[in-house]
Design an enzyme around this catalytic site. Structure first.
Site, short mmCIF file in Angstrom:
data_model
loop_
_atom_site.label_atom_id
_atom_site.label_comp_id
_atom_site.label_asym_id
_atom_site.label_seq_id
_atom_site.Cartn_x
_atom_site.Cartn_y
_atom_site.Cartn_z
N ASP A 136 -8.02 18.87 -14.35
CA ASP A 136 -8.32 17.51 -14.76
C ASP A 136 -8.00 17.42 -16.26
O ASP A 136 -8.69 18.01 -17.08
CB ASP A 136 -9.80 17.22 -14.48
N LYS B 228 -9.26 6.22 -18.88
CA LYS B 228 -9.62 6.71 -20.20
C LYS B 228 -8.43 6.57 -21.16
O LYS B 228 -7.96 5.48 -21.37
CB LYS B 228 -10.13 8.15 -20.08
N ARG C 40 0.86 -1.20 0.00
CA ARG C 40 0.00 0.00 0.00
C ARG C 40 0.88 1.24 0.00
O ARG C 40 0.64 2.20 -0.72
CB ARG C 40 -0.95 0.01 1.22
N TYR D 182 -16.92 17.13 -14.93
CA TYR D 182 -17.26 15.71 -14.87
C TYR D 182 -18.27 15.52 -13.72
O TYR D 182 -18.05 16.01 -12.61
CB TYR D 182 -15.98 14.90 -14.62
C1 LIG Z 1 -13.90 9.32 -15.82
C2 LIG Z 1 -13.49 10.67 -15.38
C3 LIG Z 1 -13.19 10.92 -14.03
C4 LIG Z 1 -13.33 9.87 -12.95
O1 LIG Z 1 -12.45 8.81 -13.12
P1 LIG Z 1 -12.75 7.29 -12.67
O2 LIG Z 1 -11.54 6.56 -13.10
O3 LIG Z 1 -14.00 6.87 -13.36
O4 LIG Z 1 -12.94 7.30 -11.19
C5 LIG Z 1 -12.78 12.19 -13.69
N1 LIG Z 1 -12.68 13.18 -14.61
C6 LIG Z 1 -12.97 12.97 -15.91
C7 LIG Z 1 -12.84 14.09 -16.88
C8 LIG Z 1 -13.38 11.72 -16.33
O5 LIG Z 1 -13.68 11.54 -17.62
#
Ligand SMILES: *Cc1c(COP(=O)(O)O)cnc(C)c1O
Length: 387
Positions: free
Chosen positions: A176, A201, A50, A103
């Site tokens: 982000d 993603k 961890r 998001y």
């Molecule tokens: C999918 C996404 C998240 C969250 O990520 P997870 O891996 O699903 O927890 C945050 N910001 C954006 C822009 C996203 O597309």
């Protein structure tokens, strides 16, 4: 070292030292604990997985190098990364400013967890105008949370201009960067302090792992985040770390294809009589096209459009598609399509959806890297059936 080279090599240099095996691909270190020679300190730097794990460390080093950051941290999901960052930066009574078209899960975290449990207040502003950010700053404001382009309306904000405003007020800027990836946009170079990713993603890119990351250069903040990552425990597993390391090797190649196909589909939709509006930053008709060209080195593979008609038309169109999978998420090699109002953004209250422009006619596409002719043919036949 250039981006494509870093994406293949950083963090995964073969160990040719005495006792090293010379693996070209780093092993998946499954050990939960690590032996040491003496009680005082871990012999090879690792004690418990961890706290730190060699496969995860390799990924964290690669992630840092791609964003031009001093440090990287990998988490069990994008939301785990966001939560750790928010827990580290915010205390009861603090205030944050965020883009009003975030998001959905990020907004849910702020409103339903941080506001509800810790009275951390969020002001959502239309960050397309940096002055609106300036006006929203209060005495107890701690940070500014941005996404550019936003999801699903592809609105941009000027990261450099907002970072300047933030510096004057001693606020941290978080961006982000999931949609653009470090291949197309580098928020730290534009003045931001922390970059957030959902590695689920584009970074992993193959729709087979959920993960998240933080990249930053401030050592003090990194140590706090690392402490909290270990204390709260939402770390990325060794196997997922391996998958993301593998996925990133082709990031540059994939992003070029996503963009090429994205632009073709955006243009196709823009000329289609059954489409009212297309949101894609690479179109000259995008109101922030100039900012997109200045701030990003490419336009990515995400777009959305308004179909001519309401919910029923949208449903029939989506039901007619054969190649595009009707699914949430994005950034994988396969093309996905979805209806934000009832899928990804269903947790956003209807009045907020209305205010920001997420209508029942809005459809979002994550354009994959299939052959463009097949993709357009699929869209074409689906449109013909609703004509
Ligand atoms: C999918 C996404 C998240 C969250 O990520 P997870 O891996 O699903 O927890 C945050 N910001 C954006 C822009 C996203 O597309």
């Amino acid at each position: 070292m250039k981006f494509e080279t870093k994406a293949v090599h950083m963090g995964e240099e073969p160990n040719l030292k005495e006792g090293g095996s010379g693996d070209v691909v780093i092993p998946i270190h499954l050990s939960s604990t690590f032996a040491r020679k003496k009680v005082e300190a871990p012999t090879q730097g690792y004690e418990y997985s961890r706290t730190g794990n060699p496969t995860r460390k390799a990924l964290e080093n690669r992630l840092a190098s791609l964003e031009g950051a001093g440090y990287g941290l990998a988490f069990a999901s994008g939301m785990a990364a966001e939560n750790t960052l928010a827990l580290t930066l915010l205390q009861t009574g603090d205030h944050l400013i965020a883009f009003d078209d975030l998001y959905g899960g990020t907004r849910r975290l702020f409103d339903r967890v941080f506001f509800k449990n810790f009275q951390v207040e969020a002001s959502y502003v239309d960050a397309r105008d940096p002055q609106k950010i300036r006006k929203a700053i209060r005495k107890n404001t701690r940070m500014i949370w941005l996404e550019s382009p936003t999801n699903p309306l592809m609105n941009l904000c000027d990261i450099r201009a907002i970072s300047r405003i933030a510096k004057e007020a001693h606020l941290l800027v978080v961006v982000d960067n999931t949609f653009m990836t470090p291949y197309f946009q580098n928020p730290l170079q534009l003045g931001a302090d922390v970059v957030v990713h959902s590695t689920t993603k584009y970074l992993n890119g193959h729709s087979d792992s959920v993960g998240g990351a933080l990249m930053l250069s401030d050592e003090k903040l990194y140590l706090q985040l690392k402490f909290n990552q270990n204390a709260t425990g939402a770390i990325l597993s060794p196997f997922d770390s391996f998958l993301v390391l593998r996925g990133i090797k082709t990031l540059a190649v994939r992003m070029k294809e996503h963009e090429k196909n994205g632009l073709r589909i955006a243009r196709y939709l823009e000329n289609h009589p059954r489409v009212r509006k297309v949101y894609y930053p690479g179109l000259k008709s995008h109101p922030q096209y100039d900012l997109a060209k200045k701030q990003m080195s490419g336009f990515g593979g995400m777009l959305s459009f308004e179909i001519d008609g309401g919910l029923k038309k949208a449903d029939r169109f989506l039901g007619n598609l054969k190649l595009f999978a009707l699914a949430e998420s994005l950034g994988g090699v396969e093309s996905l399509i979805e209806h934000p109002a009832r899928m990804t953004h269903a947790s956003v209250p209807p009045e907020v959806r209305k205010k920001v422009g997420i209508t029942d006619s809005l459809i979002r596409i994550s354009v994959g890297i299939e052959n463009i002719d097949d993709l357009i043919e699929d869209l074409d036949q689906a449109f013909k059936k609703i004509a």
